[in-house]
Design an enzyme around this catalytic site. Structure first.
Site, PDB file in Angstrom:
ATOM      1  N   GLN A   1      -0.087  -9.641  -9.208  1.00 42.72           N
ATOM      2  CA  GLN A   1       1.048  -9.409  -8.316  1.00 42.72           C
ATOM      3  C   GLN A   1       0.708  -9.854  -6.893  1.00 42.72           C
ATOM      4  OE1 GLN A   1       1.921  -5.245 -10.494  1.00 42.72           O
ATOM      5  NE2 GLN A   1       3.212  -5.500  -8.699  1.00 42.72           N
TER       6      GLN A   1
ATOM      7  N   ARG B   1       6.157   1.193  -9.855  1.00 43.99           N
ATOM      8  CA  ARG B   1       7.502   0.924  -9.374  1.00 43.99           C
ATOM      9  C   ARG B   1       7.890   1.847  -8.231  1.00 43.99           C
ATOM     10  NH1 ARG B   1      11.981  -1.666 -12.993  1.00 43.99           N
ATOM     11  NH2 ARG B   1      13.379  -2.303 -11.364  1.00 43.99           N
ATOM     12  N   CYS B   2       7.002   1.954  -7.248  1.00 46.87           N
ATOM     13  CA  CYS B   2       7.356   2.689  -6.034  1.00 46.87           C
ATOM     14  C   CYS B   2       6.423   2.224  -4.942  1.00 46.87           C
ATOM     15  CB  CYS B   2       7.217   4.187  -6.221  1.00 46.87           C
ATOM     16  SG  CYS B   2       5.538   4.789  -6.273  1.00 46.87           S
TER      17      CYS B   2
ATOM     18  N   GLU C   1      12.433  -0.424  -6.258  1.00 46.64           N
ATOM     19  CA  GLU C   1      11.757   0.812  -6.632  1.00 46.64           C
ATOM     20  C   GLU C   1      12.591   2.054  -6.410  1.00 46.64           C
ATOM     21  OE1 GLU C   1       8.441  -0.292  -4.301  1.00 46.64           O
ATOM     22  OE2 GLU C   1       7.452  -1.246  -5.999  1.00 46.64           O
TER      23      GLU C   1
END
Lengths: 806, 166, 286
Positions: free
Chosen positions: A237, A384-385, A760
């Site tokens: 990523q 996902r945050c 997110e």
């Protein structure tokens, strides 16, 4: 040739710029099986590496015998810590300032820890070799419960640092202690609690889970001995950071390392960090002189790379009897596993947990976080945050519900009463953040109207009466969640990773014929950057997005960027793209002025070119200007039309939203039904509404999974009980609820295009909505807090503890 | 270990290769035949990323040996385009309805949906959801995948699908 | 996850298959492979050879022979679902097959594999017990038949002897009856947290015959005999049903796993037995 089309709308539509539900560029290859993921890469002579992993959670290694393995057909090498020590890579630095074993050095600290790396001609031979490696273990006492980590006599986990009293983030209180991080004014907060009419206190745990993208972590490393160059294709990523880390820990200069993220099959935070598999593939390539591929299997992914959460939060709120909040106090016990490998900005050992005051105007607050080691896998990634924001949002949203219950107030009403008001922005929070913009009351009102909140509460009242009268065994819950996120890390003054400021970047080159290529420092793992980045450029400089190719992931061609996670791509890289585009536009304006023989100030930008003010027929399209940039620039100007921007954001962005979940639970079986889920998101300016909605659907589905059962669960011996998709809850299309989405738009005042980031939000806001629905369902029967995850048997346990089970 | 000669028809083309008896069909397709559109996600028969169509059935190719597919007629994602090379109805439906994000589950999802529509050309939303329950997606929340399949179904029936992606 | 090495054999007849199985030391039968191959990929199972039954045409198909439905062992769940014969004569089987795994698994997973491997999580064994099915078995030297109700001996232990193959399942066609298969699972693709199969007949307002069997509530599928007896001869009122549920619960001994504690699974197991009974009664009466 001048575009004098009177139809502005048509010209705008042709651009497919910001606000357009543009269909995705990526889809042509993905729908035809022509994506290029890491495991699709095949190089001549490529070998395959596979790990021997520990069956024990805590054990001393008395010996490793590789003789049999070396006799397995196809096996070429077996790396252990001994070999890695030769190249000083038995341990690697983590992003959190700790060190982590690449291969077990003397002992193992969690089940499925990497012990040896078998290199063979293909994955079948490698697997055979793994089975043939003999490891002699001496089991040690296992520490699983973080609450037992710092008791006297607890097993010593990290012998390498057991006598160190200072860690990367200050004093250590115990040999299993990692750090204590505090923020806020303790004295003022304590005073607020002393004066309060009402206080609540609850231990709110957010269980250990895992991002688990459908594609696992993988890499192909190829070292060219002649050139001294290393190329690594990987599921990264943040490819640039991987390149820098690779250079720092090896002796290879950074310009001779080529890191490439090809198509990535989902990330969700799992693919931010550096893992032993990457290092071993690189070392194996150097040792064998051949390319080496490493591909995690699903069990390895769930049990060894990067868990998320495992935060145990004791939250206290002080309030007046009218329900005005006066103070917030939170202590967190953070289980980091065997090594502190959290993927947070380096100065933030608990991430941005201090967003825990949420959407509410707390005058004072204090937070203390203690990180501890346990015999579990390392990680602590932001699934996902943004960093620890989900934990914080869950904590405050659950705590507000508990306060509402104690005050016998409606939870939505309590929130409305305590929201930061629109006129208070930019708002300084008690824990140190400056919220950029928000209009919480408007969003909440819109949401409550859309779901007809009062009617739902009336329905719930009837059902509660029916339940008490014995007419039904179902209880109804309405989960309210109003979250404020902090995303877009981040400003260089407080955000860096290993010393590199968390800016992001974009380079745009406009070609002579008016099409362009844009290279960006982020890396899409499904967010559709190739589509949306082009839309920003289209609107900014008037080139159709179809004529803009976006490229990411190749560190040789893309400008340095910090990657995609923490919803930072749009807030940071999105800004860099707009700023680079504006540089192009400024030069284009000079060229246009020269072409039209007017002063620059006499021009105005008009959709897809420049027009002379007051003389609408005098117009130069961007296409014409691009040609001129390579053909007849003004005297003294350099030819060409390109620009680079490195954007250091002045602040974070603060997306917010109002979510509601309506759920029925059968108390006899614990089986729940999601009746409705409504999500209103405000992510500021909306670049591609179709993609935003898609992001919301996906994030809500993950939130649903996490809240209702998705867990990395260990037994007392440190064995993972949920190591495959049989037991790790991954909802199918059948279990997944239908999502209703909605939005308001409150642009970020400091962002060039006003966008805040959205990927997110649904995970951050969704989890508390689900959990609050379960808790709201049971609330009238006397419970205050039920721990997640809320799977069937735990709902039944909750019912049982309330005496409801016959 | 002696190798086995496996011959099958893939996407209307005769193909063959040598592999061990233990070689999984998915590896045979990806490694021996370089058909990398079919993916591997979970390895325990849950995620369906490895779904291919085999003799008219959707199967998970990570839980099947290449030798079991001896002589079979296989369709993979590489065979889902129209004869003229344009995107097939499902491929177009997924693009129009935003039925994919990272793209990793997409080949299995499309190949599975193909068989579903062969068996049921006009499925309800519920039938679609049950029909794709052997395929996991981590990105989309399935809502737009359902629409994508409805879009394709309508097109294949010669009708127009009027809803937009959400 | 890669299986170890093995020899592969694809016989054309049952005789060939049993002969090979008999002479080989550690060979396994490969039907659909959806239980076996995952175990081999985990290297929990490591057979020296696989005997793939897919090439034996005699093992496929669904027929009505006299008063019985006979299903070849290699018949897939998908074929069961598509069969008009089964829908008409043993609809319980149809109902249960729908609840197995997911579409892909049902295309490949076989009835024979489901009943023969002895996994207490499989659904068909309890269904076969409730229907009083018989498994036709062929060994290297002889054929025999074993009732489903006495086939299951322990966790992954069955009455099958080395070299034997289940070739067919014979189900006596029940007369007018009510039936239900109630299964609680966490998600599609999961095994049952608890499952119950019920077949019963009503006569003059009373239960005249009943069979109840349980899925994944013990080390083997369980025939809840006492529970069935508690209903037979009774009007199916709350009291009789309560007695049946209690009797069923009494024999449940579920594992403690991520689906829940044994206490929960017994509790919910009883509820699913009750639901199946009530559903079957309604169907039988209707």
């Amino acid at each position: 040739m001048n575009d004098m089309s009177p139809n502005k709308a048509e010209r705008e539509a042709k651009l497919e710029g910001m606000g357009c539900k543009r269909k995705r560029v990526e889809d042509a290859r993905f729908t035809q099986g022509k994506g290029n993921y890491v495991d699709d890469i095949k190089l001549p002579g490529m070998l395959f590496g596979d790990f021997v992993r520990s069956p024990h959670a805590h054990a001393r290694i008395k010996g490793i015998n590789i003789k049999k393995a070396m006799k397995v057909p196809g096996v070429l090498a077996v790396l252990t810590a001994t070999e890695l020590k030769g190249v000083n890579l038995a341990w690697m630095p983590t992003l959190a300032g700790d060190v982590q074993m690449v291969l077990a050095d003397g002992k193992v600290l969690f089940q499925n820890q990497e012990v040896a790396f078998v290199v063979a001609t293909d994955r079948y031979a490698a697997a055979d070799g793994v089975e043939a490696v003999e490891v002699d273990y001496e089991a040690l006492p296992v520490l699983v419960d973080p609450f037992q980590a710092m008791v006297k006599g607890a097993p010593v986990l990290r012998e390498d640092i057991k006598d160190k009293t200072e860690g990367a983030h200050g004093k250590r209180k115990h040999y299993n202690h990692i750090f204590e991080w505090t923020v806020g004014d303790k004295d003022l907060t304590d005073a607020a609690f002393r004066k309060a009419d009402v206080t609540i206190k609850e231990l709110i745990s957010y269980h250990r889970t895992h991002p688990s993208p459908l594609e696992t972590c993988q890499a192909v490393a190829s070292f060219d001995k002649i050139k001294g160059e290393l190329t690594v294709w990987g599921t990264f990523q943040a490819p640039h950071v991987i390149r820098t880390v690779a250079s720092l820990i090896s002796t290879i200069p950074e310009h001779k390392i080529h890191v490439i993220s090809p198509d990535v099959g989902g990330g969700f935070g799992n693919k931010v960090g550096a893992y032993p598999g990457y290092i071993c593939a690189i070392v194996a390539s150097i040792v064998t002189g051949k390319p080496v591929k490493w591909v995690e299997d699903r069990i390895e992914n769930l049990t060894a790379t990067s868990f998320a959460r495992d935060y145990h939060m004791t939250a206290e709120i002080a309030a007046t009897k009218e329900g005005k909040v006066q103070g917030l106090r939170v202590h967190v016990l953070a289980d980091h596993g065997a090594f502190d490998a959290c993927a947070d900005p380096s100065k933030w050992p608990a991430g941005f947990f201090n967003i825990v005051t949420g959407s509410y105007d707390f005058p004072v607050a204090h937070v203390a976080v203690d990180g501890v080691y346990t015999n579990k896998a390392p990680g602590g990634v932001a699934y996902r945050c943004s960093f620890r924001v989900t934990e914080a949002a869950y904590c405050i949203e659950r705590a507000m519900d508990i306060l509402a219950q104690k005050l016998k107030m409606d939870p939505a009403e309590l929130r409305m009463k305590n929201f930061i008001r629109r006129e208070q922005f930019p708002y300084q929070s008690a824990l140190g953040w400056e919220y950029d913009s928000g209009d919480y009351h408007t969003a909440m009102k819109q949401a409550m109207e859309k779901i007809d909140y009062q009617r739902l509460r009336a329905e719930q009242k009837r059902k509660q009466a029916d339940f008490k009268a014995g007419k039904t065994r179902e209880i109804m819950g309405i989960g309210v969640s109003f979250f404020t996120e902090i995303v877009g890390a981040g400003p260089s003054r407080n955000c860096d990773i290993l010393g590199i400021a968390m800016f992001d970047s974009c380079e745009i080159r406009v070609h002579p014929t008016g099409s362009a290529i844009a290279r960006v420092g982020t890396k899409s793992t499904g967010q559709g950057h190739e589509t949306t980045w082009a839309q920003i450029i289209a609107t900014e400089i008037g080139i159709p997005s179809a004529d803009v190719m976006v490229e990411e992931g190749n560190t040789d061609t893309a400008p340095y960027g910090l990657g995609t996670y923490g919803s930072r791509s749009t807030p940071v890289a999105g800004a860099a793209i707009a700023m680079a585009a504006r540089k192009i536009k400024a030069k284009a304006q000079m060229i246009a002025a020269y072409m039209l023989e007017v002063h620059e100030d006499d021009l105005q930008f008009d959709i897809d070119g420049f027009r002379v003010k007051g003389l609408p027929e005098k117009f130069k399209s961007m296409k014409e200007i691009a040609w001129a940039a390579y053909h007849s620039v003004p005297p003294g100007m350099e030819p060409g039309l390109e620009a680079v921007s490195y954007y250091d954001p002045p602040n974070m962005t603060y997306p917010f939203g109002a979510y509601f979940c309506v759920m029925d639970i059968d108390v006899d079986t614990g089986v729940y039904k999601i009746k409705r889920f409504y999500a209103l998101d405000d992510c500021g300016t909306r670049i591609n509404p179709m993609i935003i909605e898609g992001q919301v659907h996906g994030g809500l589905t993950e939130a649903f999974a996490i809240a209702m059962g998705q867990e990395i669960r260990y037994d007392a011996g440190g064995n993972v009980l949920t190591g495959s998709f049989m037991d790790f809850f991954m909802p199918t299309a059948v279990e997944t609820p239908h999502w209703e989405t909605d939005h308001t738009v409150t642009p970020s005042p400091h962002h060039p295009i006003g966008a805040k980031g959205v990927g997110e939000s649904p995970n951050v806001g969704g989890v508390p909505a689900f959990s609050n629905a379960v808790n709201d369902a049971f609330g009238f029967l006397g419970s205050t807090h039920i721990q997640m995850p809320h799977d069937y048997w735990r709902n039944w346990e909750a019912a049982k503890s309330l005496g409801l089970v016959k | 270990m002696s190798k086995v000669h496996v011959k099958l028809k893939i996407n209307d083309q005769e193909m063959e290769g040598l592999c061990e008896p233990r070689t999984l069909l998915v590896h045979f397709l990806r490694e021996n035949l370089s058909l990398t559109g079919t993916h591997i996600g979970c390895e325990t028969t849950h995620c369906g990323a490895c779904t291919v169509d085999l003799n008219g059935k959707s199967v998970k190719s990570c839980t099947m040996l290449a030798v079991q597919a001896q002589g079979a007629n296989v369709t993979t994602i590489e065979g889902m385009a129209n004869a003229d090379g344009t995107m097939g109805a499902l491929q177009e439906g997924f693009r129009q309805m935003h039925g994919l994000q990272c793209g990793y589950c997409t080949p299995g999802m499309i190949v599975r949906a193909h068989r579903l529509l062969q068996e049921n050309p006009n499925p309800t939303e519920e039938e679609i959801r049950f029909g794709i329950a052997g395929n996991l997606c981590r990105c989309t929340g399935y809502q737009n995948i359902v629409k994508a399949i409805q879009h394709a179904a309508a097109k294949l029936r010669g009708e127009e699908f009027l809803e937009a992606a959400e | 996850m890669i299986p170890g090495t093995f020899d592969y054999f694809r016989p054309r007849s049952v005789a060939e298959a049993t002969k090979f199985l008999h002479k080989s030391k550690n060979a396994s039968v490969l039907a659909g492979g959806h239980s076996l191959l995952p175990m081999m990929k985990l290297r929990v199972a490591a057979p020296s050879a696989l005997v793939d039954l897919a090439g034996i045409a005699a093992l496929r198909g669904i027929k009505k022979v006299g008063g019985n439905i006979v299903i070849g062992a290699m018949t897939t769940q998908h074929e069961v679902l598509a069969s008009a014969l089964i829908a008409k004569h043993v609809p319980l089987l149809h109902e249960a097959a729908q609840l197995i795994a997911d579409p892909q698994v049902r295309y490949v997973g076989t009835l024979g594999g489901n009943v023969a491997n002895g996994d207490p999580g499989n659904d068909m064994p309890a269904v076969m017990m409730a229907l009083d099915a018989t498994y036709k078995i062929t060994g290297p030297t002889k054929r025999r038949a074993v009732k489903a109700r006495v086939f299951y001996k322990g966790l992954y232990e069955t009455a099958l002897k080395s070299g034997e193959i289940v070739t067919a399942i014979e189900i006596p066609v029940p007369g007018k009856h009510g039936f239900a298969y109630e299964k609680l699972k966490r998600k599609i693709g999961d095994y049952a947290t608890a499952g119950a199969a019920v077949v019963l007949t009503m006569k003059a307002g009373k239960v005249s015959a009943c069979a109840i069997a349980l899925t994944n509530l013990g080390a083997t599928p369980l025939l809840a005999d006492a529970a069935a007896k508690a209903l037979v001869g009774q009007a199916p009122d709350d009291k009789a049903i309560g007695a049946a549920v209690a009797a069923a619960r009494a024999i449940m001994d579920p594992a403690n796993d991520t689906r829940g504690t044994p206490e929960y699974r017994k509790s919910v197991g009883g509820i699913y037995v009750e639901r199946a009974i009530r559903c079957a009664i309604a169907a039988a009466a209707g």
